[in-house]
Design a protein around this motif. Structure first.
Motif, mmCIF file in Angstrom:
data_model
loop_
_atom_site.group_PDB
_atom_site.id
_atom_site.type_symbol
_atom_site.label_atom_id
_atom_site.label_comp_id
_atom_site.label_asym_id
_atom_site.label_seq_id
_atom_site.Cartn_x
_atom_site.Cartn_y
_atom_site.Cartn_z
ATOM 1 N N HIS A 110 0.800 -1.186 -0.019
ATOM 2 C CA HIS A 110 -0.038 -0.297 -0.291
ATOM 3 C C HIS A 110 0.980 1.268 -0.185
ATOM 4 C CE1 HIS A 110 -3.232 -3.167 1.567
ATOM 5 N NE2 HIS A 110 -3.789 -2.866 0.082
ATOM 6 N N GLU A 111 2.044 1.224 -0.374
ATOM 7 C CA GLU A 111 3.387 2.880 -0.660
ATOM 8 C C GLU A 111 3.010 3.273 0.606
ATOM 9 O OE1 GLU A 111 2.803 4.391 -4.232
ATOM 10 O OE2 GLU A 111 3.390 5.859 -3.542
ATOM 11 N N HIS A 112 3.164 2.223 2.289
ATOM 12 C CA HIS A 112 2.968 3.584 3.291
ATOM 13 C C HIS A 112 5.430 3.694 3.084
ATOM 14 C CE1 HIS A 112 -0.255 3.161 4.262
ATOM 15 N NE2 HIS A 112 -0.300 1.678 4.693
ATOM 16 N N GLY A 113 5.766 2.315 3.069
ATOM 17 C CA GLY A 113 7.779 2.890 2.728
ATOM 18 C C GLY A 113 8.170 3.239 1.179
ATOM 19 N N ILE A 114 8.916 1.006 1.306
ATOM 20 C CA ILE A 114 9.830 1.242 0.246
ATOM 21 C C ILE A 114 8.909 0.939 -1.125
ATOM 22 C CG2 ILE A 114 9.210 -1.794 0.743
ATOM 23 C CD1 ILE A 114 12.818 0.733 0.037
ATOM 24 N N ARG A 115 7.693 0.717 -0.994
ATOM 25 C CA ARG A 115 6.923 0.994 -2.423
ATOM 26 C C ARG A 115 7.670 2.360 -2.870
ATOM 27 N NH1 ARG A 115 1.246 -1.545 -5.289
ATOM 28 N NH2 ARG A 115 2.127 -0.355 -6.954
ATOM 29 N N LYS A 116 7.670 3.216 -2.426
ATOM 30 C CA LYS A 116 7.810 4.442 -2.945
ATOM 31 C C LYS A 116 9.386 4.517 -4.025
ATOM 32 C CE LYS A 116 6.301 7.446 1.102
ATOM 33 N NZ LYS A 116 6.739 8.259 1.839
ATOM 34 N N ALA A 117 9.742 3.702 -4.154
ATOM 35 C CA ALA A 117 11.388 3.245 -4.587
ATOM 36 C C ALA A 117 11.040 3.037 -6.573
ATOM 37 C CB ALA A 117 11.617 1.953 -3.945
ATOM 38 N N LEU A 118 9.515 2.815 -6.464
ATOM 39 C CA LEU A 118 8.913 3.319 -7.763
ATOM 40 C C LEU A 118 9.364 4.494 -7.836
ATOM 41 C CD1 LEU A 118 6.961 -0.407 -7.015
ATOM 42 C CD2 LEU A 118 9.182 -0.298 -7.670
ATOM 43 N N ASN A 119 8.693 5.017 -7.479
ATOM 44 C CA ASN A 119 8.793 6.688 -7.607
ATOM 45 C C ASN A 119 9.732 7.528 -7.844
ATOM 46 O OD1 ASN A 119 5.884 5.907 -6.909
ATOM 47 N ND2 ASN A 119 5.685 7.426 -4.621
ATOM 48 N N LEU A 120 10.761 6.331 -7.900
ATOM 49 C CA LEU A 120 12.237 7.123 -8.789
ATOM 50 C C LEU A 120 12.105 7.599 -10.308
ATOM 51 C CD1 LEU A 120 15.526 7.851 -8.325
ATOM 52 C CD2 LEU A 120 15.726 5.567 -9.725
ATOM 53 N N GLY A 121 12.525 8.851 -10.564
ATOM 54 C CA GLY A 121 12.327 9.573 -11.699
ATOM 55 C C GLY A 121 11.316 10.253 -12.096
ATOM 56 N N HIS A 122 9.392 9.722 -11.008
ATOM 57 C CA HIS A 122 8.511 10.197 -11.033
ATOM 58 C C HIS A 122 8.240 11.438 -10.546
ATOM 59 C CE1 HIS A 122 8.320 6.134 -12.764
ATOM 60 N NE2 HIS A 122 6.653 6.276 -12.585
ATOM 61 N N THR A 123 8.804 12.363 -9.485
ATOM 62 C CA THR A 123 8.678 13.633 -9.177
ATOM 63 C C THR A 123 8.871 14.854 -10.278
ATOM 64 O OG1 THR A 123 9.271 12.784 -7.091
ATOM 65 C CG2 THR A 123 8.656 15.284 -7.841
ATOM 66 N N ILE B 22 7.761 18.426 -0.932
ATOM 67 C CA ILE B 22 8.451 17.886 -2.305
ATOM 68 C C ILE B 22 9.127 16.193 -1.946
ATOM 69 C CG2 ILE B 22 9.044 17.523 -4.574
ATOM 70 C CD1 ILE B 22 9.146 20.423 -5.174
ATOM 71 N N ASN B 23 8.763 15.725 -2.118
ATOM 72 C CA ASN B 23 8.914 14.513 -1.954
ATOM 73 C C ASN B 23 10.364 13.415 -2.742
ATOM 74 O OD1 ASN B 23 9.536 11.733 -0.141
ATOM 75 N ND2 ASN B 23 6.972 12.336 0.904
ATOM 76 N N PHE B 24 10.944 12.988 -2.915
ATOM 77 C CA PHE B 24 11.776 12.574 -3.528
ATOM 78 C C PHE B 24 12.837 11.018 -3.303
ATOM 79 C CE2 PHE B 24 13.075 16.448 -4.859
ATOM 80 C CZ PHE B 24 12.758 16.945 -6.735
ATOM 81 N N THR B 25 12.469 10.338 -4.186
ATOM 82 C CA THR B 25 12.869 9.200 -4.174
ATOM 83 C C THR B 25 13.989 8.696 -4.826
ATOM 84 O OG1 THR B 25 11.008 7.582 -3.757
ATOM 85 C CG2 THR B 25 13.032 7.336 -4.029
ATOM 86 N N LEU B 26 15.365 9.167 -3.336
ATOM 87 C CA LEU B 26 17.052 9.493 -4.452
ATOM 88 C C LEU B 26 18.095 7.918 -4.131
ATOM 89 C CD1 LEU B 26 17.778 13.088 -3.386
ATOM 90 C CD2 LEU B 26 16.608 12.215 -5.407
ATOM 91 N N LEU B 27 18.585 7.695 -5.076
ATOM 92 C CA LEU B 27 19.823 6.759 -4.790
ATOM 93 C C LEU B 27 21.270 7.096 -4.252
ATOM 94 C CD1 LEU B 27 19.104 4.591 -8.154
ATOM 95 C CD2 LEU B 27 18.287 4.125 -5.811
ATOM 96 N N GLY B 28 21.813 6.267 -3.048
ATOM 97 C CA GLY B 28 23.155 6.495 -3.007
ATOM 98 C C GLY B 28 24.352 5.697 -3.438
ATOM 99 N N GLY B 29 23.689 4.777 -4.483
ATOM 100 C CA GLY B 29 23.661 4.001 -5.452
ATOM 101 C C GLY B 29 23.248 3.102 -6.367
ATOM 102 N N VAL B 30 23.671 2.725 -6.821
ATOM 103 C CA VAL B 30 22.226 1.868 -7.927
ATOM 104 C C VAL B 30 22.370 0.612 -6.826
ATOM 105 C CG1 VAL B 30 22.091 0.611 -9.907
ATOM 106 C CG2 VAL B 30 23.883 2.040 -10.059
ATOM 107 N N GLY B 31 20.775 0.849 -6.585
ATOM 108 C CA GLY B 31 20.114 -0.309 -5.297
ATOM 109 C C GLY B 31 20.054 -0.164 -4.671
ATOM 110 N N ASP B 32 21.601 1.086 -3.891
ATOM 111 C CA ASP B 32 20.220 1.553 -2.675
ATOM 112 C C ASP B 32 19.977 3.215 -2.532
ATOM 113 O OD1 ASP B 32 21.467 2.773 -0.299
ATOM 114 O OD2 ASP B 32 22.829 3.453 -0.113
ATOM 115 N N ILE B 33 18.441 2.751 -2.476
ATOM 116 C CA ILE B 33 16.959 3.284 -2.510
ATOM 117 C C ILE B 33 17.136 4.561 -0.747
ATOM 118 C CG2 ILE B 33 14.623 3.076 -1.674
ATOM 119 C CD1 ILE B 33 15.545 0.046 -3.310
ATOM 120 N N LEU B 34 17.405 5.993 -1.153
ATOM 121 C CA LEU B 34 16.432 6.412 -0.199
ATOM 122 C C LEU B 34 15.573 6.731 -0.150
ATOM 123 C CD1 LEU B 34 20.299 8.013 -0.316
ATOM 124 C CD2 LEU B 34 19.855 6.306 1.509
ATOM 125 N N ILE B 35 14.285 6.672 0.639
ATOM 126 C CA ILE B 35 13.042 7.337 -0.027
ATOM 127 C C ILE B 35 13.042 8.463 1.431
ATOM 128 C CG2 ILE B 35 11.991 4.862 -0.671
ATOM 129 C CD1 ILE B 35 10.893 5.157 2.614
#
Ligand code: GLY
Length: 349
Positions: free
Chosen positions: A221-234, A317-330
């Motif tokens: 239900h996108e309370h946390g880690i599902r936000k990873a899928l929003n990378l690039g979408h903001t 504004i809420n971004f999902t960013l990456l510390g590296g490839v596969g290192d997800i920061l919501i």
């Protein structure tokens, strides 16, 4: 019921098994006007003796509305659908989203399966249970989380898809690679999406969807880690909205690809994402998707569009960013200055 995602080897057998698992009293198939002509004949031949009623709605995202939804509910009702009937959604994300919502709400919910026919729907929309329609000018404003019982992914349907829509879907695959691992990213940057080998693409679709499934299973239900899928979408949604305001035609995946470049720049400057990977992705995006031309006069509007994104909380504004490839920061935030600098990089890259 847990969602079963099948990478197709034998569509006839897989459809027949998916129907047999539910044993519906009546079967309905939803298409748009394109997939009715291009994809339904193949599925119909595979349904054999199972009599299915065909429901068809218009093909564009503008038709993802209450009128189309009403026409699907009406066709189900007039066709004698009961709580034990089943709907097969055969089409792109518009069909799987709207059909999924129609099935989820008709008589409080009937069984449904998705057979996506575009790359975008295969790797994103058809999997993970987001259903819905646009309402009052807002995209996906009304809907529910309710996953299809079965999703069958068959890249044979992509024979009929144009190059632009193929590229559009590929942007979501690039996103899945970025939130997964470096080897997957390198394979995606090296693949020839302009002249795709569909057998290899089928394997890559399987790998891509597995990334999404893993995340959705953890957080449906996108309370946390599902936000990873929003990378690039903001940033991507802001480009998409600006394009719409200016009557420029932009496919969703193109906007996401441009958004990925922007958000990887923020990732590199703020979170340590490697600049070599940023430049490689920026180069790939430029070669594959071209550039959405903007001037600095449009920065304020783009910033404003980002502040209206429905993924924000309390106007931040809420971004999902990456510390590296596969290192997800919501739940990452950026100042207006950071965002303007990001847009500068995008223009110059
Ligand atoms: N399209 C992103 C998600 O399903 O969460």
């Amino acid at each position: 019921m847990e969602q079963q995602v099948i990478i197709s080897k034998d569509l006839r057998a897989e459809v027949s098994d998916a129907i047999a698992r539910v044993q519906p009293d009546r079967l309905f198939v939803l298409t748009d006007v394109n997939t009715r002509d291009l994809c339904w004949p193949r599925l119909k031949a595979y349904l054999g003796d199972a009599a299915a009623s065909l429901i068809t709605i218009p093909a564009t995202d503008e038709a993802k509305n209450l009128d189309s939804l009403t026409s699907v509910w009406t066709a189900l009702g007039e066709g004698g659908a009961t709580r034990h009937s089943m709907l097969i959604n055969l089409g792109g994300g518009m069909i799987t989203d709207l059909g999924g919502f129609a099935a989820s709400t008709f008589k409080r919910g009937i069984a449904y399966i998705n057979i996506p026919t575009t790359l975008l729907a295969m790797v994103d929309a058809s999997v993970g249970g987001k259903t819905g329609i646009n309402f009052r000018g807002l995209k996906n404003e009304i809907g529910v989380f309710n996953a299809a019982g079965t999703v069958i992914l068959d890249t044979q349907f992509l024979h009929t898809l144009d190059a632009q829509n193929l590229r559009s879907g590929y942007a979501e695959m690039l996103k899945h690679a970025l939130i997964s691992d470096d080897a997957m990213l390198c394979r995606h940057l090296a693949f020839d999406i302009e002249h795709p080998d569909l057998a290899i693409l089928q394997q890559m679709v399987g790998e891509s969807v597995a990334v999404k499934e893993r995340i959705v299973t953890e957080d449906p239900h996108e309370h946390g880690i599902r936000k990873a899928l929003n990378l690039g979408h903001t940033a991507g949604h802001a480009f998409e909205s600006l394009a719409m305001e200016e009557h420029r035609t932009v496919l969703h995946g193109y906007a996401v690809a441009w958004g990925l470049v922007c958000e990887l720049y923020l990732s590199a400057t703020r979170c340590g994402f490697p600049s070599t990977r940023l430049h490689q992705v920026a180069q790939f995006v430029k070669e594959t998707y071209g550039q959405f031309t903007i001037t600095c006069k449009q920065y304020d509007r783009l910033y404003e569009l980002m502040t209206h994104d429905k993924k924000n909380t309390a106007g931040v504004i809420n971004f999902t960013l990456l510390g590296g490839v596969g290192d997800i920061l919501i739940n990452q935030h950026a100042s207006k200055d950071d965002i303007f600098e990001m847009l500068d990089y995008y223009r110059e890259s």
